[in-house]
Design a protein around this motif. Structure first.
Motif, PDB file in Angstrom:
ATOM      1  N   LEU A  19       0.815  -1.219   0.000  1.00  0.00           N
ATOM      2  CA  LEU A  19       0.000   0.000   0.000  1.00  0.00           C
ATOM      3  C   LEU A  19       0.852   1.274   0.000  1.00  0.00           C
ATOM      4  O   LEU A  19       0.320   2.374   0.133  1.00  0.00           O
ATOM      5  N   GLY A  20       2.175   1.116  -0.117  1.00  0.00           N
ATOM      6  CA  GLY A  20       3.048   2.264  -0.236  1.00  0.00           C
ATOM      7  C   GLY A  20       3.570   2.822   1.067  1.00  0.00           C
ATOM      8  O   GLY A  20       4.127   3.918   1.107  1.00  0.00           O
ATOM      9  N   HIS A  21       3.406   2.067   2.162  1.00  0.00           N
ATOM     10  CA  HIS A  21       3.876   2.536   3.473  1.00  0.00           C
ATOM     11  C   HIS A  21       5.228   1.886   3.759  1.00  0.00           C
ATOM     12  O   HIS A  21       5.313   0.677   3.959  1.00  0.00           O
ATOM     13  N   GLU A  22       6.275   2.689   3.806  1.00  0.00           N
ATOM     14  CA  GLU A  22       7.638   2.152   3.929  1.00  0.00           C
ATOM     15  C   GLU A  22       8.085   1.956   5.374  1.00  0.00           C
ATOM     16  O   GLU A  22       8.922   1.104   5.658  1.00  0.00           O
ATOM     17  N   ASN A  23       7.555   2.734   6.298  1.00  0.00           N
ATOM     18  CA  ASN A  23       8.082   2.768   7.664  1.00  0.00           C
ATOM     19  C   ASN A  23       7.437   1.687   8.528  1.00  0.00           C
ATOM     20  O   ASN A  23       6.716   1.976   9.487  1.00  0.00           O
ATOM     21  N   VAL A  24       7.682   0.447   8.161  1.00  0.00           N
ATOM     22  CA  VAL A  24       7.065  -0.684   8.862  1.00  0.00           C
ATOM     23  C   VAL A  24       8.125  -1.731   9.155  1.00  0.00           C
ATOM     24  O   VAL A  24       9.011  -1.985   8.337  1.00  0.00           O
ATOM     25  N   PHE A  25       8.025  -2.322  10.351  1.00  0.00           N
ATOM     26  CA  PHE A  25       9.045  -3.255  10.833  1.00  0.00           C
ATOM     27  C   PHE A  25       8.387  -4.467  11.492  1.00  0.00           C
ATOM     28  O   PHE A  25       7.249  -4.403  11.936  1.00  0.00           O
ATOM     29  N   VAL A  26       9.162  -5.544  11.578  1.00  0.00           N
ATOM     30  CA  VAL A  26       8.752  -6.741  12.316  1.00  0.00           C
ATOM     31  C   VAL A  26       9.656  -6.862  13.540  1.00  0.00           C
ATOM     32  O   VAL A  26      10.883  -6.737  13.421  1.00  0.00           O
TER      33      VAL A  26
END
Length: 286
Positions: free
Chosen positions: A110-117
């Motif tokens: 969806l174009g959201h880059e600031n995501v982490f696991v």
């Protein structure tokens, strides 16, 4: 690590206003167990998103067992739990990162880059003596605007048309017996997509459940004959456990990686799609 954060990193940012923590715990075959576990105990401030109710569309004739959710509907759900385009999102589960990686991939899509696991999942958080809570956060809705990245996805017809052409390198993320067609506990047909290589997703983790380093991931993929010049398509049974392999490939520096979201359960829903069994390498050598 680009996409994985350690427990200590999240602990230090637990109460920062632009961080949304998402509990993604889910057990296949026990669809309520993840939410029940969340309601009993979770990372303070975490919200819950359900693999089947939130991160998948309803099952149809095609599209596999966990079809991709409608982008517009998912965007609304993300906004409702407080995720905006400026939010830093940290996802965790207790399933080796598989469910958290599904949310990670969907947000990237969806174009959201600031995501982490979060590395090691909820068990690692508890083992480190970090705080837990049963209290559910008061949700303050946010506005999230999606920019769908179609280049991260392939559909069944693209996979079918690529067979035998060398256009894609197919990576099957399931356990070897399922790949070889020796066992199939979930889907109605056993085997794999012809030409696919088998790279079990869980081999991207250490024995203690944490993720292997970027260098170890590079070695793992090099041993499987993957090149960073390859255009790689990753699949699994239903498009969920393929995403940790997508994440691991990203950690290792691979940039030409796509997900076949419908995966094996979609592939076999089309009657004329070819099916292979056994070991590709062994058959090619013979």
């Amino acid at each position: 690590m680009k996409h994985i954060v350690p427990v200590k990193w999240l602990l230090a940012r637990l109460y920062e206003s632009d961080v949304v923590i998402v509990d993604c715990r889910f057990q296949l075959g026990k669809p309520e167990s993840g939410r029940e576990a969340y309601e009993e105990s979770h990372i303070p401030g975490a919200v819950y998103l359900d693999l089947e109710k939130d991160l998948s569309a309803p099952v149809g004739e095609h599209g596999g067992r966990h079809p991709l959710p409608d982008a517009a509907e998912l965007t609304v759900k993300l906004g409702k739990v407080g995720i905006s385009n400026d939010t830093r999102v940290v996802a965790y589960d207790d399933q080796g990162g598989a469910m958290a990686s599904r949310l990670w991939w969907l947000l990237k899509y969806l174009g959201h880059e600031n995501v982490f696991v979060m590395d090691g999942g909820f068990t690692a958080w508890k083992n480190a003596g970090c705080p837990v809570s049963a209290e559910q956060k008061v949700l303050i809705p946010a506005r999230f605007v999606a920019t769908v990245q179609h280049n991260l996805l392939v559909e069944v017809d693209e996979v079918r048309e690529s067979l035998g052409t060398g256009r894609y390198v197919l990576v099957d993320s399931r356990e070897a017996p399922r790949y070889r067609g020796e066992a199939e506990p979930i889907d109605r047909v056993a085997g794999h997509i012809p030409g696919a290589r088998n790279l079990f997703w869980a081999e991207g983790r250490q024995a203690d459940g944490t993720w292997k380093s970027a260098e170890e991931q590079r070695e793992r993929f090099a041993d499987a004959g993957l090149s960073q010049d390859d255009e790689i398509v990753v699949y699994c049974g239903s498009g969920v456990t393929a995403t940790p392999n997508v994440l691991a490939l990203g950690e290792a520096g691979f940039t030409r990686v796509k997900l076949y979201a419908g995966s094996w359960s979609d592939w076999i829903s089309w009657q004329d799609n070819p099916i292979a069994v056994g070991d590709e390498e062994a058959r090619n050598d013979g």
